[in-house]
Scaffold this motif. Structure first.
Motif, short mmCIF file in Angstrom:
data_model
loop_
_atom_site.label_atom_id
_atom_site.label_comp_id
_atom_site.label_asym_id
_atom_site.label_seq_id
_atom_site.Cartn_x
_atom_site.Cartn_y
_atom_site.Cartn_z
N ASN A 1 -6.87 3.86 -1.44
CA ASN A 1 -6.11 3.09 -1.59
C ASN A 1 -6.35 1.23 -0.81
O ASN A 1 -6.42 0.20 -0.91
N ASN A 2 -7.30 2.50 0.11
CA ASN A 2 -7.38 0.93 2.03
C ASN A 2 -9.08 1.17 2.64
O ASN A 2 -9.05 1.39 3.25
N LEU B 1 0.94 -1.67 0.31
CA LEU B 1 0.00 0.09 -0.01
C LEU B 1 0.98 1.49 0.06
O LEU B 1 0.55 2.82 -0.50
N GLN C 1 -12.01 -0.11 2.85
CA GLN C 1 -11.97 -1.45 4.25
C GLN C 1 -14.01 -1.51 3.76
O GLN C 1 -14.10 -2.45 4.30
#
Length: 693
Positions: free
Chosen positions: A448-449, A235, A451
């Motif tokens: 990017n993340n 990441l 969840q």
């Protein structure tokens, strides 16, 4: 260590406030309020028509024009052979009719001979295919040859026009965007950039957490541009690559500006025009520019607006948010492209509602812009943007509806210029001044993340922003390096990556009397994007007056509710479950799941100030809206209650109200108000301008 990439942006932001007055006086006299221009492309038209067109532009009230944006092939028809004679004639005609000229670098459109001789300058995609000549922005800012050769062309242009008082300023490139290239030069430059940021490989390994999945590097030469389509890629490597791509854009603009600066007179300004992408770190990062500008199109099929025909007026937050985002980043700002009417490149290219173009012009002005320019004066009759409206139609003579609205705006601005004195700004308006703490790097990291696929960072921020505008609050988007103390209220929505230094600065702000609103996903990670080696978000606990026990993410088909003041609010995307201290107030609680009754919203007194933590992202922003209303009432800050789509701002002593809604609205004006433009009630796509005596 957080990346040093945009340290220059932070330094710029600190000095902006000191530069505003000098830049206004140097480039744009305060008495002018604003100035209006139009793009013109002499190379698109028979030269026998140039004088007619430029004369018409001046007669309609425009004060400047804009040349050579995509004209590299005409400026340098063969390698090393430059021809400025045609452009000289166009500049002379503009001067004849008292139009200043914005000169542009043509780096968005390299000539075909350059592309064919040096195909390596073309951007390479991740799959190995390359872009080709025939469009724009197909050359890579990461290609060493392209950068150096482009600067040669720019130097010739600057040498020719840098001492020309007919040229008021320079635009670099056109709508520069993140430079994504997988070519070999980009690979090498990425490695060198990483060396500069981290200095040694051990520091990089720590920042990237490369002990995870055996990802440790021994040298920078082992690092490749990350494969963004490959599942599970590091990441932080992806995040740094996106930072690098933005740096390539900002640094190339800086290189262009330094070349021009060698020849330009002090009265010539240098800028670039950006599309307001709120995940773009390059916006405001080029420290060699005098100021920055933005581009805004409102009607192209992507935004519904308010009501059945709202798509003809546009989404009301688009200009407002761009104004409030750009203004704090730059000493002054302008709008280099504003839609003149129907466009051709959208998904559905509808006609704007009559009055909408004028509405947008006034909305740009309301935010503080020093100029507005439109693309373009003449509607194109060939090329990719055929069917795109201009100020005049394809016959080159007949004004379009949008052209007439530009002409009307220009006349109305003259009314304000002729006003003997500006008015007062109401104290209530100043008392509710609010900042939104924001960093585009944070947005990229979250995206990017996520969840949960249901999360939308910009939509989350808009829930707070739109409420603040409905309350009549002037809003600035600020970075964590800027001055906090001038704002009675600061909102930090989803500010996920937060250093201890920033937490300390916010704590000082609150203890000194500031009022902070934090939303879910704030302070969960340190500045590297690592979770704290502590309880979840523990460094925030003093601020929020309690703990964050855990967070939850619901399925989209199974939302739950939050109870606040006997009202229910649906949520799905993110919920921080809070455990407040005894002295901390619970304003709202969760219901409908195993943690029913647990706290969702808290209010904590800290020193002379307060911290409100909103743990959930509601479906429609109504929870966020009610929390802000309750907070302002608690702080005894008088607010307005504008309906969705109605907004007001003050600048230069003038109040401006705009109406994007589908219903008329009666604006409540202070006693002693003189209406300068418009009338009550304020209709759809209408404008009201006043001053308070």
């Amino acid at each position: 260590m957080k990346s040093k990439l945009f340290y220059s942006l932070f330094i710029l932001s600190l000095v902006c406030s000191l530069q505003v007055q000098s830049q206004e006086n140097k480039f744009f006299p305060s008495s002018d309020l604003t100035t209006v221009g139009a793009y013109y492309y002499p190379e698109h038209w028979d030269e026998s028509q140039w004088e007619r067109d430029i004369k018409k532009m001046a007669e309609m009230g425009f004060e400047f024009t804009h040349f050579a944006e995509f004209a590299w092939a005409q400026l340098e028809p063969h390698e090393g052979v430059y021809d400025f004679s045609w452009l000289d004639r166009a500049v002379a005609l503009a001067a004849k009719y008292k139009l200043k000229v914005v000169m542009c670098t043509s780096t968005a459109t390299p000539p075909v001979w350059l592309v064919r001789k040096h195909p390596d300058i073309l951007k390479e995609h991740e799959n190995g295919t390359k872009m080709d000549h025939g469009a724009r922005q197909h050359a890579s800012f990461s290609n060493n040859y392209y950068r150096s050769y482009a600067l040669k062309m720019i130097e010739k242009l600057a040498e020719h026009y840098g001492n020309d008082n007919r040229i008021c300023g320079w635009q670099l490139d056109n709508e520069p965007a993140t430079n994504v290239d997988f070519g070999q030069d980009a690979q090498n430059r990425f490695r060198n950039w990483l060396k500069e940021q981290y200095e040694n490989i051990e520091t990089l390994n720590k920042a990237w957490g490369t002990n995870f999945w055996s990802g440790t590097y021994s040298t920078f030469d082992e690092i490749n541009i990350p494969n963004h389509s490959q599942w599970g890629m590091n990441l932080y490597q992806r995040l740094d690559h996106s930072r690098f791509c933005d740096y390539e854009t900002s640094s190339f603009l800086d290189e262009q500006a330094r070349v021009i600066r060698k020849y330009a007179t002090p009265s010539q300004w240098i800028t670039s025009n950006y599309i307001p992408y709120y995940d773009a770190r390059y916006i405001g990062a080029s420290t060699e520019l005098d100021f920055i500008t933005y581009t805004r199109y409102m009607i192209y099929g992507e935004h519904q607006g308010i009501g059945k025909k709202g798509y003809r007026v546009g989404e009301y937050s688009r200009i407002a948010m761009a104004n409030d985002y750009f203004r704090p980043l730059t000493p002054i700002y302008g709008v280099m492209e504003l839609q003149p009417g129907q466009v051709n490149w959208g998904t559905i290219n509808s006609q704007p509602l009559p009055g909408a173009v004028r509405l947008w012009l006034w909305h740009v002005f309301a935010g503080g812009s020093k100029f507005t320019c439109t693309y373009r004066f003449r509607a194109p009759i060939y090329g990719y943007e055929q069917y795109h409206y201009g100020i005049v139609g394809p016959d080159g003579v007949t004004p379009t509806p949008g052209g007439l609205e530009y002409q009307q705006f220009i006349k109305e601005i003259q009314v304000l210029r002729d006003s003997p004195s500006a008015g007062k700004i109401p104290q209530d308006y100043q008392n509710r001044k609010t900042a939104i703490l924001y960093d585009p790097d944070n947005t990229v990291a979250i995206n990017n993340n996520k969840q949960t696929l249901a999360w939308n960072t910009e939509a989350h921020i808009l829930k707070y922003y739109k409420t603040l505008k409905a309350l009549g609050a002037p809003v600035d988007f600020i970075r964590d390096t800027m001055n906090f103390q001038q704002y009675p209220v600061i909102v930090a929505p989803a500010f996920q990556q937060m250093s201890r230094q920033t937490i300390g600065k916010l704590t000082t702000y609150v203890k000194n009397g500031g009022n902070l609103v934090m939303s879910c996903r704030t302070g969960h990670q340190n500045e590297l994007g690592h979770l704290w080696e502590a309880k979840h978000a523990e460094p925030l606990y003093e601020l929020i007056g309690g703990e964050i026990e855990f967070y939850d993410l619901l399925r989209t088909y199974a939302p739950d509710t939050i109870l606040m003041d006997d009202k229910k609010y649906a949520w799905t995307t993110w919920g921080d479950i809070l455990n407040p201290d005894e002295a901390t107030e619970t304003w709202a609680s969760y219901s409908g799941d195993f943690y029913s009754g647990k706290t969702a919203v808290t209010f904590n007194h800290l020193g002379k100030g307060s911290v409100t933590y909103v743990g959930a992202d509601s479906h429609n922003g109504k929870l966020e809206s009610e929390v802000l209303k309750k907070l302002f009432a608690r702080l005894n800050i008088k607010t307005e209650n504008y309906p969705e789509g109605v907004m007001t701002d003050y600048r230069d002593g003038f109040g401006i109200a705009v109406n994007y809604s589908d219903k008329p609205y009666q604006v409540e004006l202070p006693a002693g108000t003189e209406i300068m433009i418009g009338e009550q009630p304020l209709g759809t796509a209408d404008v009201l301008v006043w001053k308070l005596k």
